[in-house]
Design an enzyme around this catalytic site. Structure first.
Site, mmCIF file in Angstrom:
data_model
loop_
_atom_site.group_PDB
_atom_site.id
_atom_site.type_symbol
_atom_site.label_atom_id
_atom_site.label_comp_id
_atom_site.label_asym_id
_atom_site.label_seq_id
_atom_site.Cartn_x
_atom_site.Cartn_y
_atom_site.Cartn_z
ATOM 1 C CG HIS A 57 -52.689 78.875 44.377
ATOM 2 N ND1 HIS A 57 -52.750 79.899 45.299
ATOM 3 C CD2 HIS A 57 -53.863 78.185 44.527
ATOM 4 C CE1 HIS A 57 -53.883 79.821 45.978
ATOM 5 N NE2 HIS A 57 -54.574 78.795 45.524
ATOM 6 C CG HIS A 59 -56.878 76.639 43.366
ATOM 7 N ND1 HIS A 59 -56.672 76.212 44.666
ATOM 8 C CD2 HIS A 59 -56.671 75.538 42.584
ATOM 9 C CE1 HIS A 59 -56.361 74.923 44.666
ATOM 10 N NE2 HIS A 59 -56.336 74.492 43.425
ATOM 11 C CG ASP A 61 -60.217 80.748 45.403
ATOM 12 O OD1 ASP A 61 -59.481 80.000 44.723
ATOM 13 O OD2 ASP A 61 -60.190 80.752 46.654
ATOM 14 C CG HIS A 62 -56.080 82.354 44.979
ATOM 15 N ND1 HIS A 62 -55.369 82.854 46.048
ATOM 16 C CD2 HIS A 62 -56.907 81.422 45.495
ATOM 17 C CE1 HIS A 62 -55.757 82.242 47.156
ATOM 18 N NE2 HIS A 62 -56.687 81.368 46.841
ATOM 19 C CG HIS A 115 -53.423 74.947 48.327
ATOM 20 N ND1 HIS A 115 -54.485 74.407 49.016
ATOM 21 C CD2 HIS A 115 -53.957 75.867 47.476
ATOM 22 C CE1 HIS A 115 -55.607 74.963 48.604
ATOM 23 N NE2 HIS A 115 -55.315 75.853 47.666
ATOM 24 C CG ASP A 134 -55.426 79.361 49.300
ATOM 25 O OD1 ASP A 134 -55.539 80.480 49.824
ATOM 26 O OD2 ASP A 134 -56.280 78.890 48.516
ATOM 27 C CG HIS A 172 -59.177 81.490 51.808
ATOM 28 N ND1 HIS A 172 -60.382 81.528 51.140
ATOM 29 C CD2 HIS A 172 -58.255 81.044 50.923
ATOM 30 C CE1 HIS A 172 -60.204 81.102 49.902
ATOM 31 N NE2 HIS A 172 -58.912 80.798 49.748
#
Length: 244
Positions: A57, A59, A61-62, A115, A134, A172
């Site tokens: 996805h 985001h 942090d990915h 998400h 996530d 995570h």
């Protein structure tokens, strides 16, 4: 079991980036690289050449490491077609039912909105392995930032139907806080109490608690065990404000 080498790379405060290497073809894929620096360092240390990036996805942090990894290696970046506008580095847009490969290993793309609106999973069914970003966590599920409880419940049902031995690679290290909530959400579940003790022991030793398995999540994950979208929604709302 899989003969792929799967390496956990910690990033930021609690992210895991997954580096996957096929020793037969010598191909290497990185999944959800929020930060390029530790990924490139680990690949170099192992003598592996990254040829692909798979994003679950959009985001940051990915995906934050995509550009630097592409610049350093020329890797092809694959990710959700529905989020292509939010992943400017994307080369190969993927939809439900598509496949990507690492050597002879095939990953089936599963749409899992919830998400984020376009979240996808990578299921290597022949390897009993799934990369879930996530969507599913050990003893938890992702927050509903862009989707609905109905969508996440459908995701949980689809995941619960996978073979129990399937290894689940999430992004995570949330298991300890998820376990604390699980003991409240499902207080009479002895499996949760036992897993809570195991998780506390691992974290006290500085050890990771993932990957997990579908069988373990069936037994101890209050979101995977929810009996309706309504129950999942109530548990997700409770978890969002949980301070245990």
């Amino acid at each position: 079991m899989t003969d792929l080498d799967i390496v956990r790379i910690p990033a930021f405060t609690d992210n895991y980036i997954w580096l996957v290497h096929d020793p037969v073809s010598a191909e290497t894929v990185v999944i959800d690289p929020g930060d390029a620096t530790p990924v490139l360092a680990e690949a170099e240390r192992r003598g592996w050449t990254i040829g692909q990036v798979w994003n679950t996805h959009w985001h940051a942090d990915h995906t934050g490491g995509n550009a630097a990894i592409k610049a350093a290696t020329g890797a092809t970046i694959s990710g959700p077609a529905a989020e292509s506008a939010k992943i400017p580095t994307l080369d190969v847009p993927l939809e439900d039912g598509d496949t990507v490969r690492i050597g002879a290993h095939v990953a089936h793309v599963i749409a899992a909105p919830g998400h984020t609106a376009g979240h996808i999973l990578f299921h290597l069914s022949d390897d009993a392995t799934i990369f879930v970003g996530d969507t599913l966590f050990a003893m938890g599920c992702g927050r509903l930032f862009e989707g609905t409880p109905e969508q996440m419940f459908a995701n949980m049902q689809r995941l619960a139907a996978l073979p129990g031995e399937t290894s689940v690679y999430c992004a995570h290290e949330y298991t300890q806080s998820n376990a604390r909530f699980a003991t409240v959400a499902d207080p009479d579940n002895a499996d949760i109490a036992a897993r809570m003790r195991d998780v506390d022991t691992l974290r006290a030793a500085g050890e990771a608690t993932v990957p997990t398995t579908i069988a373990l999540e069936r037994a101890t994950n209050p979101f995977l065990r929810a009996d309706s979208a309504g129950q999942l929604a109530a548990r997700r709302a409770a978890k969002d404000s949980f301070r245990g």
